[in-house]
Design an enzyme around this catalytic site. Structure first.
Site, PDB file in Angstrom:
ATOM      1  N   CYS A   9      -6.103  28.937  16.786  1.00 44.72           N
ATOM      2  CA  CYS A   9      -7.299  29.590  17.345  1.00 44.72           C
ATOM      3  C   CYS A   9      -7.085  29.996  18.804  1.00 44.72           C
ATOM      4  O   CYS A   9      -7.488  31.074  19.206  1.00 44.72           O
ATOM      5  CB  CYS A   9      -8.518  28.664  17.299  1.00 44.72           C
ATOM      6  SG  CYS A   9      -8.642  27.632  15.842  1.00 44.72           S
ATOM      7  N   ASP A  10      -6.473  29.129  19.615  1.00 48.17           N
ATOM      8  CA  ASP A  10      -6.454  29.338  21.063  1.00 48.17           C
ATOM      9  C   ASP A  10      -5.093  29.713  21.644  1.00 48.17           C
ATOM     10  O   ASP A  10      -4.992  29.994  22.838  1.00 48.17           O
ATOM     11  CB  ASP A  10      -6.935  28.055  21.776  1.00 48.17           C
ATOM     12  CG  ASP A  10      -8.371  27.701  21.388  1.00 48.17           C
ATOM     13  OD1 ASP A  10      -9.113  28.630  21.017  1.00 48.17           O
ATOM     14  OD2 ASP A  10      -8.731  26.518  21.462  1.00 48.17           O
ATOM     15  N   CYS A  62      -6.786  23.323  18.511  1.00 48.21           N
ATOM     16  CA  CYS A  62      -6.405  24.306  17.484  1.00 48.21           C
ATOM     17  C   CYS A  62      -5.477  25.367  18.086  1.00 48.21           C
ATOM     18  O   CYS A  62      -5.941  26.293  18.762  1.00 48.21           O
ATOM     19  CB  CYS A  62      -7.652  24.957  16.888  1.00 48.21           C
ATOM     20  SG  CYS A  62      -7.262  26.195  15.641  1.00 48.21           S
TER      21      CYS A  62
END
Ligand code: NAP
Length: 310
Positions: free
Chosen positions: A140-141, A137
């Site tokens: 997200c990261d 992701c």
């Protein structure tokens, strides 16, 4: 066993939330089961550019939060419980059983909307290095890789979008694709090609992950398997497609060869009273707009079925 539910929706992404909203508005007692945070994959999209009605794009998390609010306002009840098993009715018109850690629920109809999960590359040590350089992701990261070198593997819309998202943080983004043509949309491909920090490594695959405690590089290969050298990177974002989520339903449910739940145009599955919507379905297009549309159709079909029971 709790009081009988008219429409049980399993999964709180856009397909499930829309189904919940439509079913509740039809006067159905509707309960939506979600294991974690509602919003699904849509909640991870920074800017959704192809949802109709938003010419300047829309924040995915905000859109999902609004659909959740709309579903709850319509009367859809949310239960934050992971569904462990769905036991199909033994006879037509008998209830299906939804099993969660918190209890068992009888439901006249079920709408499966579990979405899809990112596919793994299947490389040795991939699981061990997940969270230590390997991610699925970018939204997200991505921020964890500010100023670093990262790679994205894949050639679809997710890989193209991930490369663009990562180019905001990383010093260098290598986009590795096993062919020399992308399967994602032209507009995204053009944007990727015009972004200076993104370097394309075409007709290459990732054949190995390097590093002990955390990822330090990739072993690359040519399509024929020949060694194509090593690439030093701090992060690898895997974007090689998705697998439909439906493991909690009995094997008797008809699925396609890639695991997608087979439905007809009314979202009816091979089990009477069980419907599917969104990315868990065997479908040609997995987009937010198709998830919403599937949810609406599934809710209409489930509501009709409940009414036919009298
Ligand atoms: P996808 O369209 O199925 O693409 C998967 C990509 O990974 C393909 O390029 C494929 O290569 C490659 N691949 C598959 N297995 C591989 C392996 N073992 N090693 C190396 N490469 C591999 O998946 P996706 O990009 O995740 O998209 C899923 C769905 O979401 C699609 O319907 C997509 O349109 C949608 N989506 C839309 C947007 C948007 O509209 N902005 C954004 C994200 C996702 P080949 O091309 O050679 O098969």
């Amino acid at each position: 066993m709790q009081a009988e539910i008219d429409v049980a929706v399993v999964g709180g992404g856009v397909a499930g939330l829309t189904a919940g909203m439509y079913a509740a508005r039809n006067g159905m007692r509707t309960v939506l089961f979600e294991a974690m945070m509602p919003g699904g994959q849509t909640a991870t999209i920074l800017r959704l550019e192809n949802y109709p009605g938003f010419p300047d794009g829309v924040d995915g998390a905000a859109l999902a939060a609004d659909i959740l609010r709309q579903a709850e306002a319509a009367g859809c009840e949310l239960r934050y419980e992971a569904v462990q098993e769905i036991i199909p009715a033994e006879a037509v018109a008998a209830p299906h059983t939804i099993v969660t850690a918190a209890g068992r629920y009888a439901a006249k109809t079920v709408i499966l909307a579990g979405g899809a999960a990112p596919r793994r590359l299947g490389l040795p040590r991939e699981e061990e290095l997940t969270g230590h350089g390997v991610s699925y992701c970018a939204t997200c990261d991505g921020a964890l890789f500010r100023g670093k070198r990262v790679a994205v593997v894949g050639g679809g819309n997710t890989a193209l979008t991930d490369a663009l998202v990562l180019s905001r943080y990383a010093e260098r983004v290598f986009l590795i694709h096993r062919r020399d043509a992308f399967r994602g949309s032209r507009v995204l491909e053009d944007r990727v090609r015009a972004t200076a920090q993104i370097e394309l490594l075409l007709s290459r695959t990732v054949s190995g992950l390097l590093g002990t405690d955390k990822l330090s590089g990739l072993q690359l290969a040519a399509p024929d398997g020949a060694d194509a050298g090593e690439l030093a990177v701090d992060g690898l974002f895997v974007a090689v497609g998705v697998s439909p989520v439906s493991e909690f339903v009995a094997d008797c449910l008809q699925r396609s060869s890639n695991g997608g739940i087979v439905t007809d145009a009314r979202m009816q599955t091979s089990l009477p009273g069980v419907y599917a919507a969104g990315d868990c379905r065997d479908t040609a297009l997995r987009q937010v707009v198709t998830a919403a549309a599937d949810g609406a159709v599934a809710a209409a079909s489930a509501s009709e079925y409940v009414m036919s029971l009298g």
